[in-house]
Motif scaffolding. Structure first.
Motif, PDB file in Angstrom:
ATOM      1  N   LEU A 277      57.611 -25.638   9.821  1.00 22.13           N
ATOM      2  CA  LEU A 277      57.801 -24.459   8.972  1.00 22.13           C
ATOM      3  C   LEU A 277      58.391 -23.309   9.782  1.00 22.13           C
ATOM      4  CD1 LEU A 277      57.418 -22.997   6.294  1.00 22.13           C
ATOM      5  CD2 LEU A 277      55.011 -22.640   6.886  1.00 22.13           C
ATOM      6  N   THR A 278      57.871 -23.099  10.971  1.00 16.67           N
ATOM      7  CA  THR A 278      58.388 -22.041  11.842  1.00 16.67           C
ATOM      8  C   THR A 278      59.838 -22.303  12.220  1.00 16.67           C
ATOM      9  OG1 THR A 278      56.175 -21.646  12.765  1.00 16.67           O
ATOM     10  CG2 THR A 278      58.051 -20.841  14.048  1.00 16.67           C
ATOM     11  N   ASP A 279      60.158 -23.544  12.563  1.00 14.88           N
ATOM     12  CA  ASP A 279      61.532 -23.891  12.938  1.00 14.88           C
ATOM     13  C   ASP A 279      62.512 -23.600  11.798  1.00 14.88           C
ATOM     14  OD1 ASP A 279      60.620 -24.737  15.388  1.00 14.88           O
ATOM     15  OD2 ASP A 279      60.630 -26.876  14.874  1.00 14.88           O
ATOM     16  N   ALA A 280      62.112 -23.947  10.575  1.00 17.41           N
ATOM     17  CA  ALA A 280      62.995 -23.726   9.427  1.00 17.41           C
ATOM     18  C   ALA A 280      63.188 -22.238   9.165  1.00 17.41           C
ATOM     19  CB  ALA A 280      62.416 -24.413   8.185  1.00 17.41           C
ATOM     20  N   VAL A 281      62.121 -21.467   9.321  1.00 18.43           N
ATOM     21  CA  VAL A 281      62.198 -20.017   9.102  1.00 18.43           C
ATOM     22  C   VAL A 281      63.130 -19.383  10.132  1.00 18.43           C
ATOM     23  CG1 VAL A 281      60.882 -17.871   9.331  1.00 18.43           C
ATOM     24  CG2 VAL A 281      59.977 -19.749   7.936  1.00 18.43           C
ATOM     25  N   LEU A 282      62.949 -19.747  11.395  1.00 16.26           N
ATOM     26  CA  LEU A 282      63.781 -19.154  12.452  1.00 16.26           C
ATOM     27  C   LEU A 282      65.231 -19.597  12.353  1.00 16.26           C
ATOM     28  CD1 LEU A 282      61.326 -19.403  15.489  1.00 16.26           C
ATOM     29  CD2 LEU A 282      61.802 -17.421  14.022  1.00 16.26           C
TER      30      LEU A 282
ATOM     31  N   GLY B  10      64.422 -10.781   6.471  1.00 15.03           N
ATOM     32  CA  GLY B  10      63.665 -10.430   7.665  1.00 15.03           C
ATOM     33  C   GLY B  10      64.557 -10.056   8.845  1.00 15.03           C
ATOM     34  N   ASP B  11      64.129  -9.030   9.611  1.00 13.43           N
ATOM     35  CA  ASP B  11      64.931  -8.587  10.749  1.00 13.43           C
ATOM     36  C   ASP B  11      64.451  -9.255  12.042  1.00 13.43           C
ATOM     37  OD1 ASP B  11      62.533  -7.326  11.285  1.00 13.43           O
ATOM     38  OD2 ASP B  11      63.249  -5.316  10.772  1.00 13.43           O
ATOM     39  N   LEU B  12      65.018  -8.847  13.165  1.00 20.24           N
ATOM     40  CA  LEU B  12      64.676  -9.457  14.447  1.00 20.24           C
ATOM     41  C   LEU B  12      63.233  -9.164  14.845  1.00 20.24           C
ATOM     42  CD1 LEU B  12      67.936  -8.841  16.534  1.00 20.24           C
ATOM     43  CD2 LEU B  12      67.139 -10.981  15.500  1.00 20.24           C
ATOM     44  N   ARG B  13      62.729  -8.010  14.468  1.00 19.78           N
ATOM     45  CA  ARG B  13      61.332  -7.688  14.777  1.00 19.78           C
ATOM     46  C   ARG B  13      60.416  -8.660  14.042  1.00 19.78           C
ATOM     47  NH1 ARG B  13      58.268  -1.836  13.870  1.00 19.78           N
ATOM     48  NH2 ARG B  13      56.202  -2.549  14.543  1.00 19.78           N
ATOM     49  N   TRP B  14      60.736  -8.940  12.792  1.00 13.58           N
ATOM     50  CA  TRP B  14      59.940  -9.903  12.015  1.00 13.58           C
ATOM     51  C   TRP B  14      60.005 -11.287  12.662  1.00 13.58           C
ATOM     52  CZ3 TRP B  14      62.270 -13.973   9.058  1.00 13.58           C
ATOM     53  CH2 TRP B  14      61.354 -14.746   8.328  1.00 13.58           C
ATOM     54  N   GLU B  15      61.192 -11.698  13.091  1.00 17.98           N
ATOM     55  CA  GLU B  15      61.332 -12.989  13.766  1.00 17.98           C
ATOM     56  C   GLU B  15      60.412 -13.057  14.984  1.00 17.98           C
ATOM     57  OE1 GLU B  15      65.035 -14.525  15.003  1.00 17.98           O
ATOM     58  OE2 GLU B  15      66.000 -14.349  13.034  1.00 17.98           O
ATOM     59  N   ALA B  16      60.400 -11.988  15.768  1.00 17.96           N
ATOM     60  CA  ALA B  16      59.563 -11.959  16.971  1.00 17.96           C
ATOM     61  C   ALA B  16      58.084 -12.060  16.604  1.00 17.96           C
ATOM     62  CB  ALA B  16      59.829 -10.680  17.759  1.00 17.96           C
ATOM     63  N   GLU B  17      57.691 -11.406  15.512  1.00 20.18           N
ATOM     64  CA  GLU B  17      56.298 -11.455  15.070  1.00 20.18           C
ATOM     65  C   GLU B  17      55.926 -12.858  14.595  1.00 20.18           C
ATOM     66  OE1 GLU B  17      56.288  -8.372  12.169  1.00 20.18           O
ATOM     67  OE2 GLU B  17      55.945  -6.762  13.646  1.00 20.18           O
ATOM     68  N   VAL B  18      56.871 -13.549  13.951  1.00 21.80           N
ATOM     69  CA  VAL B  18      56.636 -14.934  13.515  1.00 21.80           C
ATOM     70  C   VAL B  18      56.429 -15.827  14.732  1.00 21.80           C
ATOM     71  CG1 VAL B  18      57.703 -16.962  12.453  1.00 21.80           C
ATOM     72  CG2 VAL B  18      57.865 -14.736  11.316  1.00 21.80           C
ATOM     73  N   VAL B  19      57.287 -15.670  15.737  1.00 17.42           N
ATOM     74  CA  VAL B  19      57.163 -16.474  16.959  1.00 17.42           C
ATOM     75  C   VAL B  19      55.813 -16.236  17.624  1.00 17.42           C
ATOM     76  CG1 VAL B  19      58.060 -16.820  19.301  1.00 17.42           C
ATOM     77  CG2 VAL B  19      59.649 -16.607  17.371  1.00 17.42           C
ATOM     78  N   ALA B  20      55.411 -14.967  17.717  1.00 13.57           N
ATOM     79  CA  ALA B  20      54.136 -14.628  18.362  1.00 13.57           C
ATOM     80  C   ALA B  20      52.957 -15.182  17.573  1.00 13.57           C
ATOM     81  CB  ALA B  20      54.020 -13.112  18.501  1.00 13.57           C
TER      82      ALA B  20
ATOM     83  N   THR C 278      52.195 -13.217   8.247  1.00 13.50           N
ATOM     84  CA  THR C 278      53.360 -12.770   9.008  1.00 13.50           C
ATOM     85  C   THR C 278      54.641 -13.367   8.440  1.00 13.50           C
ATOM     86  OG1 THR C 278      52.017 -12.545  11.013  1.00 13.50           O
ATOM     87  CG2 THR C 278      54.403 -12.671  11.294  1.00 13.50           C
ATOM     88  N   LEU C 279      54.607 -14.646   8.074  1.00 11.44           N
ATOM     89  CA  LEU C 279      55.778 -15.280   7.479  1.00 11.44           C
ATOM     90  C   LEU C 279      56.261 -14.512   6.252  1.00 11.44           C
ATOM     91  CD1 LEU C 279      54.949 -19.115   7.496  1.00 11.44           C
ATOM     92  CD2 LEU C 279      56.544 -17.904   8.995  1.00 11.44           C
TER      93      LEU C 279
END
Length: 234
Positions: free
Chosen positions: A193-198, A106-116, A147-148
């Motif tokens: 789960l979000t913390d581990a992904v990021l 996953g790229d930075l755009r994907w990371e931003a989408e996960v956060v949102a 999104t994940l």
């Protein structure tokens, strides 16, 4: 002709409304697994003809929410332990694989989408004080999980994972009203789960996702032990 067209449109609108209401009542557990759906009673309740009710129930049959049996009419589907167990096993295998790929690729755009997506999910109330769940939460929750997975970079794997998620919609919706899993820290599960992904920790993220999926299934399997009537007799 215009009057007939308007009349037909009105019937379609009523049919759509009845279908949507019945579908939501099944998802919410108001209409319990195995409940008999009588045309006469539903016709009187919704103030529509039996043909409108039959059409709505037939659509629900096609969506896997209602079963039609000769001589016995329509009933809400029941829980199949075998199907639930196999579906959960398949989901754990496929979704964790896809999530691992997403964490790795996953790229930075994907990371931003996960956060949102997580921020939106955290802002919507899940289980209410009365034990029900806001229907909006399910849509936001599904968006978060999709999104994940979308950062995996493999369209075929993603499609397979999403298809399995779709197949599990009814079981997922029943985990609270039927499974009575109201004491679950869902907010905490999604945060971890979000913390581990990021953090790009694929091992932790996949382990958390596997536990997340398995708990939903276990709540329903436990409910079967309490209420054998929820079992699929087929």
């Amino acid at each position: 002709m215009a009057g007939e067209k308007a009349s037909g449109s009105g019937k379609t609108t009523r049919g759509e409304a009845v279908h949507a209401r019945l579908r939501e009542e099944i998802y919410a557990g108001v209409l319990r697994p195995g409940a008999r759906l009588r045309l006469v009673e539903l016709s009187q309740r919704f103030a529509v003809s039996q043909s409108v009710i039959r059409e709505a129930l037939t659509r629900l049959c096609g969506q896997g929410l209602v079963r039609a049996t000769p001589q016995r009419g329509f009933r809400v589907v029941t829980i199949s332990p075998e199907d639930l167990t196999e579906l959960t096993e398949a989901r754990v295998e496929i979704e964790t694989l896809v999530l691992r790929r997403a964490v790795e690729r996953g790229d930075l755009r994907w990371e931003a989408e996960v956060v949102a997506a997580h921020h939106h999910l955290a802002g919507v109330t899940g289980v209410r004080p009365d034990g029900t769940v806001d229907p909006e939460w399910f849509a936001v929750h599904e968006h978060f999980h999709r999104t994940l997975l979308q950062g995996c970079g493999n369209a075929r794997l993603l499609a397979t994972a999403l298809s399995l998620r779709e197949a599990a919609t009814l079981y997922r919706r029943w985990s609270v009203p039927v499974g009575q899993d109201t004491g679950r820290d869902v907010l905490g599960e999604h945060q971890r789960l979000t913390d581990a992904v990021l953090a790009r920790d694929a091992d932790t993220a996949t382990a958390l996702l596997a536990a997340h999926l398995t708990r939903t299934a276990q709540a329903l399997l436990t409910a079967i032990d309490r209420d054998p009537g929820a079992l699929d007799p087929a």
